[in-house]
Write an enzyme that holds these catalytic residues in place. Structure first.
Site, PDB file in Angstrom:
ATOM      1  N   SER A 124       1.059  -1.033  -0.071  1.00  0.00           N
ATOM      2  CA  SER A 124       0.181   0.024   0.101  1.00  0.00           C
ATOM      3  C   SER A 124       0.960   1.041   0.103  1.00  0.00           C
ATOM      4  O   SER A 124       2.013   1.300   0.544  1.00  0.00           O
ATOM      5  CB  SER A 124      -0.927  -0.092   1.159  1.00  0.00           C
ATOM      6  OG  SER A 124      -1.407   1.219   1.338  1.00  0.00           O
ATOM      7  N   TYR A 148      -1.968  -1.273  10.921  1.00  0.00           N
ATOM      8  CA  TYR A 148      -2.307  -1.692   9.418  1.00  0.00           C
ATOM      9  C   TYR A 148      -1.082  -1.426   8.623  1.00  0.00           C
ATOM     10  O   TYR A 148      -0.530  -2.503   7.875  1.00  0.00           O
ATOM     11  CB  TYR A 148      -3.334  -1.154   8.925  1.00  0.00           C
ATOM     12  CG  TYR A 148      -3.365  -1.379   7.342  1.00  0.00           C
ATOM     13  CD1 TYR A 148      -3.844  -2.680   7.069  1.00  0.00           C
ATOM     14  CD2 TYR A 148      -3.442  -0.217   6.499  1.00  0.00           C
ATOM     15  CE1 TYR A 148      -3.812  -2.878   5.497  1.00  0.00           C
ATOM     16  CE2 TYR A 148      -3.414  -0.618   5.231  1.00  0.00           C
ATOM     17  CZ  TYR A 148      -3.637  -1.698   4.620  1.00  0.00           C
ATOM     18  OH  TYR A 148      -3.684  -2.049   3.339  1.00  0.00           O
ATOM     19  N   LYS A 152       2.155  -3.958   6.704  1.00  0.00           N
ATOM     20  CA  LYS A 152       2.625  -4.023   5.257  1.00  0.00           C
ATOM     21  C   LYS A 152       4.108  -3.837   5.120  1.00  0.00           C
ATOM     22  O   LYS A 152       4.739  -4.598   4.226  1.00  0.00           O
ATOM     23  CB  LYS A 152       1.713  -2.910   4.343  1.00  0.00           C
ATOM     24  CG  LYS A 152       0.377  -3.166   4.054  1.00  0.00           C
ATOM     25  CD  LYS A 152      -0.026  -4.261   3.548  1.00  0.00           C
ATOM     26  CE  LYS A 152      -1.495  -4.665   3.398  1.00  0.00           C
ATOM     27  NZ  LYS A 152      -1.782  -5.846   2.699  1.00  0.00           N
TER      28      LYS A 152
HETATM   29  P1  NAD Z   1     -10.857  -6.721   1.021  1.00  0.00           P
HETATM   30  O1  NAD Z   1     -11.329  -6.887   2.473  1.00  0.00           O
HETATM   31  O2  NAD Z   1     -12.141  -6.429   0.123  1.00  0.00           O
HETATM   32  O3  NAD Z   1     -10.448  -8.382   0.653  1.00  0.00           O
HETATM   33  C1  NAD Z   1      -9.659  -9.248   1.388  1.00  0.00           C
HETATM   34  C2  NAD Z   1     -10.271 -10.502   1.344  1.00  0.00           C
HETATM   35  O4  NAD Z   1      -9.315 -11.271   2.028  1.00  0.00           O
HETATM   36  C3  NAD Z   1     -11.721 -10.545   1.678  1.00  0.00           C
HETATM   37  O5  NAD Z   1     -12.435 -11.426   0.912  1.00  0.00           O
HETATM   38  C4  NAD Z   1     -11.623 -11.261   3.497  1.00  0.00           C
HETATM   39  O6  NAD Z   1     -12.763 -12.139   3.461  1.00  0.00           O
HETATM   40  C5  NAD Z   1     -10.345 -12.017   2.996  1.00  0.00           C
HETATM   41  N1  NAD Z   1      -9.369 -12.518   4.074  1.00  0.00           N
HETATM   42  C6  NAD Z   1      -8.967 -11.727   5.076  1.00  0.00           C
HETATM   43  N2  NAD Z   1      -8.360 -12.468   5.806  1.00  0.00           N
HETATM   44  C7  NAD Z   1      -8.249 -13.875   5.529  1.00  0.00           C
HETATM   45  C8  NAD Z   1      -7.713 -14.912   6.022  1.00  0.00           C
HETATM   46  N3  NAD Z   1      -6.833 -14.822   7.011  1.00  0.00           N
HETATM   47  N4  NAD Z   1      -7.672 -16.174   5.279  1.00  0.00           N
HETATM   48  C9  NAD Z   1      -8.698 -16.119   3.973  1.00  0.00           C
HETATM   49  N5  NAD Z   1      -9.077 -14.892   3.568  1.00  0.00           N
HETATM   50  C10 NAD Z   1      -8.838 -13.750   4.170  1.00  0.00           C
HETATM   51  O7  NAD Z   1      -9.784  -5.937   0.777  1.00  0.00           O
HETATM   52  P2  NAD Z   1      -9.319  -5.234  -0.741  1.00  0.00           P
HETATM   53  O8  NAD Z   1      -9.716  -3.973  -0.730  1.00  0.00           O
HETATM   54  O9  NAD Z   1      -9.622  -6.131  -1.580  1.00  0.00           O
HETATM   55  O10 NAD Z   1      -7.820  -5.400  -0.424  1.00  0.00           O
HETATM   56  C11 NAD Z   1      -7.106  -6.671  -0.958  1.00  0.00           C
HETATM   57  C12 NAD Z   1      -5.667  -6.120  -0.290  1.00  0.00           C
HETATM   58  O11 NAD Z   1      -5.153  -5.009  -0.924  1.00  0.00           O
HETATM   59  C13 NAD Z   1      -5.355  -6.307   1.132  1.00  0.00           C
HETATM   60  O12 NAD Z   1      -4.094  -6.756   1.575  1.00  0.00           O
HETATM   61  C14 NAD Z   1      -5.380  -4.720   1.635  1.00  0.00           C
HETATM   62  O13 NAD Z   1      -4.533  -4.472   2.731  1.00  0.00           O
HETATM   63  C15 NAD Z   1      -4.630  -4.403   0.302  1.00  0.00           C
HETATM   64  N6  NAD Z   1      -4.624  -2.717   0.075  1.00  0.00           N
HETATM   65  C16 NAD Z   1      -5.999  -2.374  -0.367  1.00  0.00           C
HETATM   66  C17 NAD Z   1      -6.253  -0.992  -0.433  1.00  0.00           C
HETATM   67  C18 NAD Z   1      -7.757  -0.236  -0.427  1.00  0.00           C
HETATM   68  O14 NAD Z   1      -7.955   0.854  -0.500  1.00  0.00           O
HETATM   69  N7  NAD Z   1      -8.711  -1.448  -0.714  1.00  0.00           N
HETATM   70  C19 NAD Z   1      -5.245  -0.218  -0.684  1.00  0.00           C
HETATM   71  C20 NAD Z   1      -3.951  -0.645  -0.249  1.00  0.00           C
HETATM   72  C21 NAD Z   1      -3.801  -2.039  -0.106  1.00  0.00           C
HETATM   73  N1  UFG Z   2     -12.192  11.895   3.496  1.00  0.00           N
HETATM   74  C1  UFG Z   2     -13.446  12.499   3.608  1.00  0.00           C
HETATM   75  N2  UFG Z   2     -14.451  11.937   4.166  1.00  0.00           N
HETATM   76  C2  UFG Z   2     -14.766  10.734   4.463  1.00  0.00           C
HETATM   77  C3  UFG Z   2     -13.751   9.867   4.047  1.00  0.00           C
HETATM   78  C4  UFG Z   2     -12.446  10.218   3.785  1.00  0.00           C
HETATM   79  O1  UFG Z   2     -13.052  13.717   3.606  1.00  0.00           O
HETATM   80  O2  UFG Z   2     -15.494  10.513   4.945  1.00  0.00           O
HETATM   81  C5  UFG Z   2     -11.023  12.347   3.057  1.00  0.00           C
HETATM   82  C6  UFG Z   2      -9.945  11.850   3.598  1.00  0.00           C
HETATM   83  O3  UFG Z   2      -9.809  13.068   4.639  1.00  0.00           O
HETATM   84  C7  UFG Z   2      -8.752  12.024   2.615  1.00  0.00           C
HETATM   85  C8  UFG Z   2      -9.498  11.555   1.351  1.00  0.00           C
HETATM   86  O4  UFG Z   2     -10.874  11.392   1.684  1.00  0.00           O
HETATM   87  O5  UFG Z   2      -8.242  13.309   2.305  1.00  0.00           O
HETATM   88  C9  UFG Z   2      -9.277   9.942   0.922  1.00  0.00           C
HETATM   89  O6  UFG Z   2      -9.474   9.217   2.198  1.00  0.00           O
HETATM   90  P1  UFG Z   2      -9.581   7.477   2.302  1.00  0.00           P
HETATM   91  O7  UFG Z   2      -9.992   7.191   3.451  1.00  0.00           O
HETATM   92  O8  UFG Z   2     -10.605   7.096   1.130  1.00  0.00           O
HETATM   93  O9  UFG Z   2      -8.095   6.866   1.796  1.00  0.00           O
HETATM   94  P2  UFG Z   2      -6.765   7.435   2.508  1.00  0.00           P
HETATM   95  O10 UFG Z   2      -5.998   7.763   1.514  1.00  0.00           O
HETATM   96  O11 UFG Z   2      -6.968   7.738   3.821  1.00  0.00           O
HETATM   97  O12 UFG Z   2      -6.388   5.746   2.651  1.00  0.00           O
HETATM   98  C10 UFG Z   2      -6.662   4.695   1.979  1.00  0.00           C
HETATM   99  C11 UFG Z   2      -6.781   3.342   2.352  1.00  0.00           C
HETATM  100  C12 UFG Z   2      -5.242   3.001   3.261  1.00  0.00           C
HETATM  101  C13 UFG Z   2      -4.261   2.877   2.010  1.00  0.00           C
HETATM  102  C14 UFG Z   2      -4.288   4.442   1.408  1.00  0.00           C
HETATM  103  C15 UFG Z   2      -3.184   4.198   0.379  1.00  0.00           C
HETATM  104  O13 UFG Z   2      -7.975   3.528   3.497  1.00  0.00           O
HETATM  105  O14 UFG Z   2      -5.570   1.746   3.851  1.00  0.00           O
HETATM  106  O15 UFG Z   2      -5.649   4.530   0.800  1.00  0.00           O
HETATM  107  O16 UFG Z   2      -3.360   3.189  -0.420  1.00  0.00           O
HETATM  108  F1  UFG Z   2      -3.116   2.748   2.520  1.00  0.00           F
END
Ligand code: NAD
Ligand code: UFG
Length: 334
Positions: A124, A148, A152
């Site tokens: 991330s 979190y 990572k």
């Molecule tokens: P998500 O929660 O939608 O998907 C994760 C999936 O993993 C879920 O289906 C959950 O049921 C499954 N899971 C969790 N722990 C498990 C375990 N121990 N065994 C089996 N299944 C398990 O999340 P996402 O948004 O699809 O994110 C996927 C990956 O990308 C994550 O590792 C997350 O940290 C990373 N990531 C996400 C974002 C974002 O903004 N969505 C940003 C950066 C990184």
């Molecule tokens: N924001 C609002 N109102 C809300 C939610 C968010 O104003 O209700 C603003 C935040 O302050 C920020 C922007 O919208 O300025 C984006 O916020 P998000 O929560 O959507 O995303 P972040 O950048 O804070 O974080 C996300 C994931 C993290 C990840 C990061 C980079 O939550 O896990 O992106 O990938 F690490």
């Protein structure tokens, strides 16, 4: 070529599964549905008209992983499974360290045992902490501000050590920026059960009148309109980045780290206004105090992924807003 996807019914995993099936990979998937729903399996099959093998189970459970590796010859693994809510990780750090680290170490141990050493990891942009300069390049200093993010960064360290110990591993660490949007079919997308922390799912719930208004967390940042700026990337572009990463590690050995973003920064109000315009719907908002831990601006320099993986994002902020709303309209029958 057979790929194991952990967390494959989740938001990013499900879109990646679609792209892999469309690229004619065979796919095996494991998920414990801790943050996703079984219906997603049927939706992926409906979109692709293709099938894949699914195991319901926990990636921390060595027995089910051994069963998978015994029953299939896995060529590469994409590891999405993990918990991802920043606030929850601050309240319950042990749960985050246990699940995110244990699942990864267990998976890597089983891969090693079965001599499968091709690995793609979901990292991330949070590993860049509060970047001093923009756009963010892969060699910027790394730090984290919550458990979190620390999981990572720790896993990135584990992967570096693993590669040093045995350079027959091929590892792509993908640092995602802010994935939003949904598959254009409207069949899969982001569907959080709890109150969403992230901006786009919250906007969607205001648009559907589940919530009265959006809280915009701060309008006094040093950004063009004072609200936070992020690099939003369409989840389908992000999913395609995984196909490119798999193709790359299967032909070029080593460990490497890639920013997956668009390189464009948009503010909270840019996203709100675009959402209103493309969907012709109101999104009332109020300006609220800054959220603890937020940074003013964060966007990628994605040129390394383009150069090495031959990948870049194609969809724009209009597509992201349109597809996010289309998914919720279809899901809720609006
Ligand atoms: P998500 O929660 O939608 O998907 C994760 C999936 O993993 C879920 O289906 C959950 O049921 C499954 N899971 C969790 N722990 C498990 C375990 N121990 N065994 C089996 N299944 C398990 O999340 P996402 O948004 O699809 O994110 C996927 C990956 O990308 C994550 O590792 C997350 O940290 C990373 N990531 C996400 C974002 C974002 O903004 N969505 C940003 C950066 C990184
Ligand atoms: N924001 C609002 N109102 C809300 C939610 C968010 O104003 O209700 C603003 C935040 O302050 C920020 C922007 O919208 O300025 C984006 O916020 P998000 O929560 O959507 O995303 P972040 O950048 O804070 O974080 C996300 C994931 C993290 C990840 C990061 C980079 O939550 O896990 O992106 O990938 F690490």
């Amino acid at each position: 070529m057979k790929i194991l996807i952990t967390g494959g019914t989740g938001y990013i995993g499900s879109h990646t599964l679609v792209e892999l099936l469309n690229s004619n990979y065979e796919v095996v998937c494991i998920d414990n549905f801790s943050n996703s729903k079984p219906e997603v399996i049927g939706k992926i099959k409906e979109i692709t008209n293709k099938t894949f093998t699914f195991y319901e189970g926990d990636v921390c459970d060595k027995n089910i992983l051994e069963r998978i590796f015994n029953e299939h010859t896995i060529d590469a693994v994409i590891h999405f499974a993990g918990y991802k809510a920043v606030g929850e990780s601050v309240k319950n750090p042990l749960m985050y360290y246990r699940n995110n680290l244990d699942s990864t170490i267990t998976l890597l141990e089983v891969m090693k045992k079965y001599n499968c050493k091709n690995f793609v990891f979901s990292s991330s942009a949070t590993v860049y902490g509060s970047p001093k300069n923009l756009p963010i390049k892969e060699d910027f200093p790394l730090s984290t501000t919550n458990p979190y993010g620390t999981t990572k960064l720790m896993i990135e360290g584990i992967l570096k050590d693993l590669y040093i110990s045995d350079n027959s591993w091929n590892i792509a660490v993908l640092r995602y920026f802010n994935p939003i949007g949904a598959h254009e079919s409207g069949l899969i997308g982001e569907d959080p059960n709890d109150i969403p922390n992230n901006l786009m799912p919250y906007i969607v719930k205001v648009a559907t009148k589940e919530y009265e208004h959006l809280n915009v967390f701060g309008d006094d940042y040093d950004t063009p309109d004072g609200t936070g700026v992020r690099d939003y990337i369409h989840v389908v572009d992000l999913a395609q980045g995984h196909v490119s990463a798999i193709e790359h590690i299967l032909k070029e050995p080593g460990i490497d780290f890639y920013n997956l973003g668009t390189g464009n920064g948009y503010s909270v109000l840019d996203l709100v206004n675009t959402f209103k315009k493309v969907n012709n719907i109101d999104v009332p908002y109020v300006i609220a105090p800054r959220r603890d831990g937020d940074i003013a601006a964060c966007y990628a320099d994605p040129s390394y992924a383009k150069e090495k993986l031959g990948w870049s994002a194609h969809k724009d902020i209009n597509d992201m807003c349109k597809d996010a709303y289309n998914f919720v309209k279809r899901t809720k029958g609006l």
